[in-house]
Motif scaffolding. Structure first.
Motif, PDB file in Angstrom:
ATOM      1  N   GLY A 146     -12.414   9.521  -1.902  1.00 19.63           N
ATOM      2  CA  GLY A 146     -11.371   9.347  -2.914  1.00 19.63           C
ATOM      3  C   GLY A 146     -11.699  10.082  -4.205  1.00 19.63           C
ATOM      4  O   GLY A 146     -10.806  10.596  -4.885  1.00 19.63           O
TER       5      GLY A 146
ATOM      6  N   LEU B 125       2.295   2.267   2.828  1.00 16.36           N
ATOM      7  CA  LEU B 125       2.210   2.835   4.175  1.00 16.36           C
ATOM      8  C   LEU B 125       3.473   2.539   4.969  1.00 16.36           C
ATOM      9  O   LEU B 125       3.720   3.149   5.995  1.00 16.36           O
ATOM     10  CB  LEU B 125       0.978   2.293   4.901  1.00 16.36           C
TER      11      LEU B 125
ATOM     12  N   PHE C 185      -4.223   2.265  -5.104  1.00 15.33           N
ATOM     13  CA  PHE C 185      -4.729   1.008  -4.559  1.00 15.33           C
ATOM     14  C   PHE C 185      -5.811   1.327  -3.538  1.00 15.33           C
ATOM     15  O   PHE C 185      -5.706   2.296  -2.799  1.00 15.33           O
ATOM     16  CB  PHE C 185      -3.614   0.221  -3.846  1.00 15.33           C
TER      17      PHE C 185
ATOM     18  N   PRO D  29       1.758   6.448  -0.847  1.00 14.83           N
ATOM     19  CA  PRO D  29       0.501   5.684  -0.959  1.00 14.83           C
ATOM     20  C   PRO D  29      -0.541   6.396  -1.819  1.00 14.83           C
ATOM     21  O   PRO D  29      -1.280   5.747  -2.558  1.00 14.83           O
ATOM     22  CB  PRO D  29       0.038   5.547   0.497  1.00 14.83           C
ATOM     23  N   GLU D  30      -0.588   7.740  -1.719  1.00 14.43           N
ATOM     24  CA  GLU D  30      -1.655   8.448  -2.428  1.00 14.43           C
ATOM     25  C   GLU D  30      -1.478   8.418  -3.934  1.00 14.43           C
ATOM     26  O   GLU D  30      -2.383   8.765  -4.670  1.00 14.43           O
ATOM     27  CB  GLU D  30      -1.782   9.891  -1.912  1.00 14.43           C
TER      28      GLU D  30
ATOM     29  N   LEU E 270      -6.598   6.543  -0.325  1.00 11.84           N
ATOM     30  CA  LEU E 270      -7.654   7.056  -1.197  1.00 11.84           C
ATOM     31  C   LEU E 270      -7.167   8.223  -2.047  1.00 11.84           C
ATOM     32  O   LEU E 270      -7.949   8.850  -2.753  1.00 11.84           O
ATOM     33  CB  LEU E 270      -8.867   7.493  -0.356  1.00 11.84           C
ATOM     34  N   GLY E 271      -5.889   8.539  -1.940  1.00 10.07           N
ATOM     35  CA  GLY E 271      -5.321   9.537  -2.839  1.00 10.07           C
ATOM     36  C   GLY E 271      -5.029  10.884  -2.204  1.00 10.07           C
ATOM     37  O   GLY E 271      -4.584  11.802  -2.890  1.00 10.07           O
TER      38      GLY E 271
ATOM     39  N   ALA F 281      -4.752   8.403   2.858  1.00  8.36           N
ATOM     40  CA  ALA F 281      -3.626   8.339   1.932  1.00  8.36           C
ATOM     41  C   ALA F 281      -3.891   7.317   0.823  1.00  8.36           C
ATOM     42  O   ALA F 281      -3.666   7.586  -0.352  1.00  8.36           O
ATOM     43  CB  ALA F 281      -2.341   7.979   2.680  1.00  8.36           C
TER      44      ALA F 281
ATOM     45  N   ALA G 192       0.815  -1.210   0.000  1.00  6.59           N
ATOM     46  CA  ALA G 192       0.000   0.000   0.000  1.00  6.59           C
ATOM     47  C   ALA G 192       0.852   1.264   0.000  1.00  6.59           C
ATOM     48  O   ALA G 192       0.375   2.337  -0.344  1.00  6.59           O
ATOM     49  CB  ALA G 192      -0.927   0.010   1.218  1.00  6.59           C
TER      50      ALA G 192
END
Lengths: 371, 329
Positions: free
Chosen positions: A113, A66, A91, A86-87, B226-227, B224, A64
């Motif tokens: 999102g 993270l 995913f 991650p952003e 989620l973007g 994070a 991910a």
């Protein structure tokens, strides 16, 4: 479910393969994940299975973004992604505690999102509506997460992760906080979504039943290393070692003297016990471990053709399981044997049980027996 | 807990702690058989409504509150309504018609509001960085909190030396050529503001840190995936969840700063620029011996604080104030 729903939520840009190459993560001097190599094909459902501390959550967090890697790399087709935050990976992730935003309504949680991606208002509304419909939460859209039950929160978390049309969905023990009935229901739901939306899913669990039921392939982890990768069928019927066997429900792991070897058959025996098994792991020496699932034992009747093989046990505990009973008994040498029998037996009975040679797996004496 | 044993047997004072609670209901049915089986004993019915012996635990607090807070406050309000001359509101009229007195409201506000605001806002980034566990966190927290243990007088002394015309602060600025002559930072508004910040910051920081720790860190991680980038995560997740806590912290910091008295005297200009309401009340009481006027000013201090608190609470009421997912919530 209408076709339109599938079209709008289906991932836009799929991929052929996601490769984890030598992925390693250390915390101080402790190695949480050691040299993980795994290729995930687009559309596959992968379960990372193992007890707590085996590195499965670490692997998921590395995927991910993270957790930064201590070594190795992650590739999405030809693009290296382990250096992306991650952003920017795109995913979707479902967390064990759901991690719903408590101050936002269900609709805003699911739309989060999309709002970040600055998706136009109408399109956002349409996609959120469809995602909510998919998880059957349309009438709860304006509630806050705190007003929902655990199962509903779980479905919000899933809707929130899939509405962004992620290339990969990561799930971290998503069912472990639900009660038994709901867990079964949601398990089916997750598999249904995966199939109907053509998602690629990596699913972390410590529950082998969940992994067997959901996954196309299972990765069994132990102490940060991969023990076995295979289809549920392979892992279930043919575990590579006693650790995986123990995890797959081979409750009887018996370290026994070897009487004879021939081809892939071995005979193990001690007073009151004689088993013919199939050799799964090469070994030399006088002893080996036999792994037998409780449900592979049968009650031996005289002249059953199994007169030479068998285990004589004195029944100590009998649990009622409907069609079968679960029996715990001891042999004359004091070994505890677990078996499931269709016949009704009572504590204190002395019975003979046997298991067919192809269901008695013989491993080298070095493995774990949990004793 | 000696008083409530009236109903049970007095012969076993040393009984195991769990037993009296189990046994307590027994005497009641015996004492009230006539009321019939349909009605549960009075003791049970009261307990259902939360009235039981545990309430006695509140007794010391309630007594203290009445004796040391409620009574003096009502006494003060009464005193303020009995001026030396004129009608019952004469003191209040006098306060607002005399610019020398009414000006203290503004002087206090312009110290307390910026000090409280600064303390709360400065705490946020530091608490954000310090949430979660890492090595040396306790040491760092201890250093940040240290000024709370220093008395106001010690802090005032430090400010006089450090910010004085020949203090380090001015000397460094002079040496660097940033200023031509020393800045006047003591015996005026700035000295008092620095003092309020130094003594008030640790308090605000500790509160904000505990609110921050109450927010589940997984929420930002979820954002994070989620973007959301770092700034979006803070703006859309952390700050909205933290805001009610910031409002509360602001209120408490503001109240602390509003009653500023020693530093307004020691590092301020108590005759003019930093003649805050507390100084006005002190002068009325101990220089003019007009207790009624002093009480009036004290009551007005409370009233102005309540106005600010009400405004902040009104704003806070529009926010999400529920569970924030963390262990502290």
């Amino acid at each position: 479910m209408s076709g339109g729903v599938v079209e709008t939520v289906r991932p836009r840009d799929g991929f052929h393969a996601l490769r984890m190459e030598g992925v390693t993560r250390r915390f101080g001097s402790a190695v949480a994940l050691n040299d993980l190599n795994l290729t995930i094909k687009g559309g596959e459902f992968i379960a990372l299975l193992g007890p707590s501390g085996c590195g499965k959550s670490t692997a998921l967090n590395c995927l991910a973004g993270l957790l930064p890697l201590s070594g190795g790399s992650i590739w999405l087709d030809d693009r290296r992604i382990d250096t992306l935050p991650p952003e920017r990976r795109g995913f979707g992730m479902v967390f064990q505690n759901y991690a719903l935003f408590p101050h936002l309504s269900v609709r805003k949680n699911v739309g989060f999102g999309l709002a970040i991606r600055k998706v136009p208002k109408d399109e956002m509304r349409r996609r959120v509506d469809e995602a909510l419909k998919l998880v059957e939460l349309t009438e709860h859209a304006d509630k806050l997460p705190g007003q929902l039950s655990g199962g509903q929160q779980q479905r919000v978390a899933i809707a929130r992760a899939i509405v962004i049309r992620p290339r990969l969905v990561l799930m971290d023990e998503p069912l472990s906080n639900l009660d038994a009935k709901l867990r079964l229901q949601m398990r089916t739901e997750i598999r249904r979504l995966h199939q109907s939306l053509g998602l690629t899913t990596v699913y972390v669990t410590h529950d082998q039943e969940e992994a067997l039921a959901l996954a196309d392939r299972i990765v069994v982890l132990r102490g940060g290393r991969v023990d076995q990768v295979g289809t549920p069928e392979q892992v279930y019927t043919d575990p590579v070692n006693t650790y995986v066997a123990g995890f797959m429900g081979y409750r009887n792991l018996l370290r026994l003297p070897v009487v004879s070897r021939g081809g892939d058959r071995a005979v193990l025996a001690e007073p009151g016990l004689r088993l013919t098994g199939t050799v799964r792991e090469e070994f030399t020496g006088e002893a080996a471990i036999a792994a037998i699932r409780p449900d592979d034992f049968r009650l031996a009747r005289g002249g059953d053709g199994a007169e030479r093989d068998g285990v004589r046990i004195t029944v100590e505990v009998v649990e009622f399981h409907g069609r079968e009973v679960a029996v715990e008994g001891v042999t004359e040498t004091g070994r505890v044997i677990h078996c499931r029998l269709a016949e009704r037996v009572a504590p204190g009975d002395t019975i003979d049980v046997y298991a067919p040679p192809e269901r008695v797996l013989v491993y080298g004496p070095g493995g774990e027996t949990g004793e | 807990m000696a008083e409530p044993r009236t109903a049970s047997t007095p012969s076993t004072p040393a009984a195991a702690p769990a037993r009296p609670a189990e046994r307590a209901p027994e005497p009641a049915p015996a004492g009230a058989p006539a009321s019939g089986a349909a009605r549960p004993p009075l003791r049970h019915r009261l307990a259902e409504r939360g009235i039981d012996r545990m309430l006695l635990l509140l007794l010391p607090a309630v007594a203290t509150l009445i004796a040391l807070f409620l009574y003096p406050m009502l006494y003060g309000v009464g005193l303020s309504l009995q001026p030396r001359s004129g009608g019952i509101f004469a003191n209040y009229v006098a306060f607002f018609t005399d610019p020398y007195q009414s000006g203290t409201v503004w002087k206090t506000m312009r110290l307390a509001l910026p000090a409280a605001l600064f303390n709360v806002l400065a705490s946020v980034p530091i608490a954000y960085r310090l949430r979660g566990r890492f090595r040396g966190k306790r040491l760092l927290t201890a250093i940040l909190v240290l000024p709370v243990t220093l008395g106001t007088v010690l802090v005032a002394d430090g400010i006089l030396r450090y910010f004085g015309p020949r203090g380090w602060f001015n000397r460094v600025l002079l040496e660097l050529g940033l200023i031509d002559e020393p800045l006047r930072l003591i015996y005026n508004y700035w000295g008092v503001l620095f003092s309020l910040i130094i003594t008030g910051f640790p308090f605000a920081f500790l509160l904000v840190l505990s609110y921050m720790s109450g927010i589940d860190p997984t929420l930002e991680r979820a954002a994070a995936t989620l973007g959301a980038g770092p700034w979006q995560r803070i703006r859309r997740i952390t700050l909205p969840l933290l805001a009610p806590g910031l409002a509360t912290t602001f209120i408490l910091s503001f109240v602390l700063a509003f009653s500023v008295f020693p530093s307004a005297n020691l590092v301020g200009e108590p005759a003019d620029e930093t003649r805050v309401m507390a100084i006005a009340a002190y002068q009325a009481a101990f220089e003019k011996y007009d207790y009624t006027m002093a009480s009036t000013i004290a009551v007005l201090m409370g009233a102005f604080e309540l106005v600010v608190i009400a405004l902040v609470l009104l704003w806070r009421g529009r926010m999400y104030t529920g569970h924030t997912g963390g262990k502290g919530a």
